[in-house]
Each structure stands twice: as C-alpha cells, then as structure tokens.
Design a protein around this motif. Structure first.
Motif, PDB file in Angstrom:
ATOM      1  N   ASP A  37       0.831  -1.204   0.000  1.00 47.48           N
ATOM      2  CA  ASP A  37       0.000   0.000   0.000  1.00 47.48           C
ATOM      3  C   ASP A  37       0.866   1.254   0.000  1.00 47.48           C
ATOM      4  OD1 ASP A  37      -2.197  -1.629   0.054  1.00 47.48           O
ATOM      5  OD2 ASP A  37      -2.407  -1.539   2.243  1.00 47.48           O
ATOM      6  N   GLN A  38       0.303   2.327  -0.529  1.00 43.45           N
ATOM      7  CA  GLN A  38       1.063   3.575  -0.634  1.00 43.45           C
ATOM      8  C   GLN A  38       1.325   4.188   0.747  1.00 43.45           C
ATOM      9  OE1 GLN A  38      -0.722   6.327  -3.346  1.00 43.45           O
ATOM     10  NE2 GLN A  38       1.097   7.618  -3.495  1.00 43.45           N
ATOM     11  N   GLU A  39       0.366   4.045   1.650  1.00 45.92           N
ATOM     12  CA  GLU A  39       0.565   4.580   3.001  1.00 45.92           C
ATOM     13  C   GLU A  39       1.685   3.822   3.721  1.00 45.92           C
ATOM     14  OE1 GLU A  39      -3.112   4.414   5.032  1.00 45.92           O
ATOM     15  OE2 GLU A  39      -4.134   5.864   3.723  1.00 45.92           O
ATOM     16  N   HIS A  42       5.121   4.973   2.346  1.00 48.50           N
ATOM     17  CA  HIS A  42       5.589   6.246   2.916  1.00 48.50           C
ATOM     18  C   HIS A  42       6.026   6.070   4.371  1.00 48.50           C
ATOM     19  CE1 HIS A  42       4.657   8.647  -0.560  1.00 48.50           C
ATOM     20  NE2 HIS A  42       3.394   8.243  -0.565  1.00 48.50           N
TER      21      HIS A  42
END
Length: 279
Positions: A37-39, A42
């Motif tokens: 996932d992108q979260e 990051h």
C-alpha cells in the motif's frame, strides 16, 4: 548403352540440413512480489530515513586517495609535485588525515545487510529479521530469487518503491537495491517491529509456509517417539513404511510443465559452397 551416372560436381547444390529444435520446460507458476500500500510505503521510507539520520550512518570516502589515483593517470611530473604538497599538508594538519574511508558507526553497519549479494548470503544462513527490496531493480530477475528464499526462512519481505532513491543519498551510496536487518540488531529493533505488521505476506505455490508460532511450539516428545520407532523397525519395514500426512497439512497439487520448442537461430544465413561462385 546407357551412360553411367556421374558423381555430383564440386559446385552442386548441397542438401539442406533440418533445423535443430531444442525443447525446454517452463515453470507453470508465476511468482511475484505482493503489492504494498502507498501509506505503508511512505511509513517505511520515512521511519528508515529518520532513523539513519539520527544514527549518522554514512559511508565516508577518502578524497585524497581519489586525487592520487587521478594524478597517477595524468603523469609522473604532476603527481610528484602534488604528492610533495600533500606531504606538507599532512605535517600541518595531522588530525584531518586520521579520518579515512569507511562506515562511520561500524557497529551499526554490522547490524545491516546492504546489497543483493549480502542479503542473499544472510538469508541462506538464516540471520535476518526483515528484508526490503527496491522496485527499481532492473532486470527483475536480480531480486526475484529473494521471494522463495525469504519465505523458506519465514522472513517477512516486500518490494518498496523508491527505496534506493530515498535511502542511498542518506547513507552515502549510489544505490540500495536490497536491505536486510540482522537478528542481532539493537539499533533498528523498534523500526523492524513497526514495519513487519505492514509487510504483505508472500505467496509461492510450491512453498506452504507455516507461521513462526507453530514452528516454535512443535512437540519435541512426538519427534523423539517417531525416531525411536524408526530405530526399532528393520530396514525392510522402513522401505514398506509410508509416512502419513500431518493433521492440518494440505495436499500438494502438481501442475503440468509447459513444453516449449526453441529454434536457436531461425533466420540463419548459410554461406554458399566454396566451389560455387557468387554473381
């Protein structure tokens, strides 16, 4: 009388040889990294970047050694003059010359495995807690073997986009294609515990991984009893004995292999015979 058949001349057309075809068996399974996932991406990049900056982990390179190598390529005259000047500078500033090339906190560097080769060796010895791989590694075959290797060792691993772009300048390297955290790490233990729940699970069809808890909680008494039974039985009984599948263990389903015919050089241009003159 009928004329006798003549032997073919030197410049006669030769017979065409049949094309050599090589058969190969391809893997019917497709193994790839699980999507992150992108979260989570990051979060992983930010936590590692902050931790590396706080520890001050960086690879230092001695610029004077680079100058000497560059001057040797230029010529001996310029090199001798510059070397003489550098010796005078050493006498004036002896403290600056003590700091050479290498990793600044060596104890922190020993807790990491940086690079594909180092991560592979550490996984083979079962000495890692977590493996992170950069998505920009090309070709993908460079890091694809880490999927099966990490799953067989029950080590969480994932592919993180922009891993090399974010961490390489902080550490002082050109690229970081793979990063592993060793089991004896003390500087990154909090970060590893925070990242592992966010790592997606890997899937390899022919490797049915078991959770770490079930591996740790295996009954040693049952294993010892099985060993005693095997020792008591004779060799003939062992050959007839068939091992029963354990409870909860799934049956392995075999897939047919794909047969592919490969022609090495289909557009091969054959040379004309030596006796035949080309127009």
């Amino acid at each position: 009388m009928a004329a006798a058949p003549q032997a073919p001349g030197r410049g006669s057309v030769r017979k065409t040889r049949p094309l050599t075809v090589k058969t190969s068996l391809n893997n019917p399974y497709t193994v790839c990294w699980s999507a992150l996932d992108q979260e989570d991406m990051h979060f992983i990049l930010q936590t590692l970047e902050d931790r590396f900056k706080s520890l001050g982990l960086q690879k230092m390179e001695d610029k004077k050694k680079k100058k000497k190598q560059f001057l040797k390529k230029q010529g001996p005259d310029k090199c001798s003059t510059e070397v003489g000047m550098s010796e005078d500078q050493k006498e004036k500033h002896p403290e600056d010359n003590e700091q050479g090339s290498g990793w600044t906190p060596v104890c922190v560097r020993k807790q990491l495995a940086i690079g594909v080769n180092e991560v592979t060796r550490a996984l083979e010895r079962n000495g890692l807690l977590l493996v992170l791989v950069c998505k920009s590694a090309k070709p993908a075959l460079i890091t694809s073997h880490l999927i099966q290797l990490s799953l067989s060792r029950s080590v969480p691993a994932c592919q993180v986009p922009r891993l090399s772009e974010t961490l390489a300048p902080v550490i002082g390297l050109k690229c970081v294609l793979a990063l592993g955290f060793r089991k004896d790490t003390t500087a990154f233990i909090d970060e590893v515990q925070a990242i592992i729940p966010r790592v997606p699970s890997l899937h390899v069809p022919w490797l049915q991984g078991r959770p770490e808890e079930s591996v740790e909680n295996l009954d040693t008494e049952s294993l010892e009893s099985q060993d005693k039974e095997i020792l008591e039985t004779s060799f003939e009984d062992l050959s007839k004995h068939k091992r029963k599948p354990a409870e909860g263990q799934q049956a392995i389903v075999l897939q047919p292999l794909k047969i592919k015919k490969v022609i090495p050089n289909p557009n091969k241009i054959r040379k004309p015979p030596k006796g035949k003159k080309t127009k």
